[in-house]
Write a protein that holds these residues in place. Sequence first.
Motif, PDB file in Angstrom:
ATOM      1  N   LYS A  79      10.033  -2.407   0.639  1.00  0.00           N
ATOM      2  CA  LYS A  79      10.019  -1.001   1.038  1.00  0.00           C
ATOM      3  C   LYS A  79      10.541  -0.857   2.460  1.00  0.00           C
ATOM      4  O   LYS A  79      10.229  -1.669   3.333  1.00  0.00           O
ATOM      5  CB  LYS A  79       8.596  -0.437   0.963  1.00  0.00           C
ATOM      6  CG  LYS A  79       7.964  -0.522  -0.414  1.00  0.00           C
ATOM      7  CD  LYS A  79       6.537  -0.017  -0.374  1.00  0.00           C
ATOM      8  CE  LYS A  79       5.840  -0.158  -1.723  1.00  0.00           C
ATOM      9  NZ  LYS A  79       4.427   0.299  -1.656  1.00  0.00           N
ATOM     10  N   GLU A 139      11.316   6.963   1.644  1.00  0.00           N
ATOM     11  CA  GLU A 139      10.888   5.594   1.317  1.00  0.00           C
ATOM     12  C   GLU A 139      11.864   5.006   0.302  1.00  0.00           C
ATOM     13  O   GLU A 139      12.004   5.528  -0.800  1.00  0.00           O
ATOM     14  CB  GLU A 139       9.483   5.589   0.746  1.00  0.00           C
ATOM     15  CG  GLU A 139       9.011   4.212   0.280  1.00  0.00           C
ATOM     16  CD  GLU A 139       7.675   4.262  -0.456  1.00  0.00           C
ATOM     17  OE1 GLU A 139       7.380   3.305  -1.207  1.00  0.00           O
ATOM     18  OE2 GLU A 139       6.940   5.264  -0.268  1.00  0.00           O
ATOM     19  N   SER A 146       0.849  -1.193   0.000  1.00  0.00           N
ATOM     20  CA  SER A 146       0.000   0.000   0.000  1.00  0.00           C
ATOM     21  C   SER A 146       0.881   1.238   0.000  1.00  0.00           C
ATOM     22  O   SER A 146       2.043   1.181   0.437  1.00  0.00           O
ATOM     23  CB  SER A 146      -0.922   0.005   1.222  1.00  0.00           C
ATOM     24  OG  SER A 146      -0.169  -0.018   2.418  1.00  0.00           O
ATOM     25  N   PRO A 147       0.377   2.366  -0.486  1.00  0.00           N
ATOM     26  CA  PRO A 147       1.170   3.605  -0.505  1.00  0.00           C
ATOM     27  C   PRO A 147       1.592   4.000   0.906  1.00  0.00           C
ATOM     28  O   PRO A 147       0.823   3.880   1.858  1.00  0.00           O
ATOM     29  CB  PRO A 147       0.215   4.630  -1.121  1.00  0.00           C
ATOM     30  CG  PRO A 147      -0.795   3.813  -1.869  1.00  0.00           C
ATOM     31  CD  PRO A 147      -0.960   2.548  -1.095  1.00  0.00           C
ATOM     32  N   ARG A 180      12.572   1.996  -2.148  1.00  0.00           N
ATOM     33  CA  ARG A 180      11.939   0.880  -2.848  1.00  0.00           C
ATOM     34  C   ARG A 180      13.054   0.053  -3.475  1.00  0.00           C
ATOM     35  O   ARG A 180      13.674   0.468  -4.452  1.00  0.00           O
ATOM     36  CB  ARG A 180      10.971   1.390  -3.901  1.00  0.00           C
ATOM     37  CG  ARG A 180       9.818   2.219  -3.317  1.00  0.00           C
ATOM     38  CD  ARG A 180       8.958   2.843  -4.387  1.00  0.00           C
ATOM     39  NE  ARG A 180       7.854   3.622  -3.815  1.00  0.00           N
ATOM     40  CZ  ARG A 180       7.038   4.391  -4.536  1.00  0.00           C
ATOM     41  NH1 ARG A 180       7.195   4.491  -5.861  1.00  0.00           N
ATOM     42  NH2 ARG A 180       6.070   5.066  -3.929  1.00  0.00           N
TER      43      ARG A 180
END
Length: 304
Positions: free
Chosen positions: A143, A109, A78-79, A111
């Motif tokens: 993440k 963040e 999820s964001p 990734r």
Amino acid sequence: MIVQNVVWIIVLCGIGLVALGFILVISQSGKPADDDATRKTLHRAHRLQGWLFAVLLVIFFVGSYATLHHFPIPPQHSPLGAHQVVDVVGQQWSWQIKPDTVRTGSVVEFRVTSKDVNHGFALYAPDDRIVTQTQAMPGYTNKVLYTFTHPGVYKVQCLEYCGLMHAEMTKTLQVVAAGQTVASTQGAAGGNGEASTAALGAKVFNDNCAVCHQASGKGVPNVFPPLAGNPVVTAKDPTEHIEIVLNGTQGKPINGVTYAAQMPGWGSQLTDEEIAAAINHERTSWGNHAPTVTAKDVAAQRKQ
């Protein structure tokens, strides 16, 4: 308290407790005892074992929390709403990090993924302490969130053995103070014209190619081919040179020597400008004097 210091304290406490247990056993060995004394000794030993187990259990849980709560695992599907996002791609034996400059004071963040095998993504602060880490896995994007509090040059290091040049798989991340302009060094080297292109070419080569071909351009004998005097690099027609950088190659004989190590293609990770600059760096360094290429040449070859 710094996480590594907590770990050392916990380890030393555990070693001390185990040492006390051994000292007790040694101190009691060889002493004559009747049945009543033996029963009392066993009773004390059982009580000591219980207390020792309880203390070690507490140390384990406290240590686990103290060391792991600094590395929370955020929701992976999820964001995350982070103000800064950094895409990280690992492959033997380099990191692609975009952007390569972030600010302090707001969540970043990361990734993280891989193009080939598993890699360990670990981020070291300027004082060489790990501040965050996760796995770079092919087919998955992991993440991880981290908020930088101190500016400086941070180092990315692979922590999972991934092949011959594993130890050289490093990259830097620039962290600037909050409010300072963030200007990624990727795709730009400052200045204008030929000087800018040359600086970009040197940077792209050092970040991605030097780990195998070496900064000297001499490669690693029987493992990675040299670029100095390489007929592909010095050829007047740069088509093959561009093709190899874009799509990679393996097992191509160079000056009569076959190199088994696979060269990955960089077409999916570098722009036409970056590839052209890196190729020109190779074609004009270490005594090489070959015609240079343009980003348009790379774009045209990319379409083939």
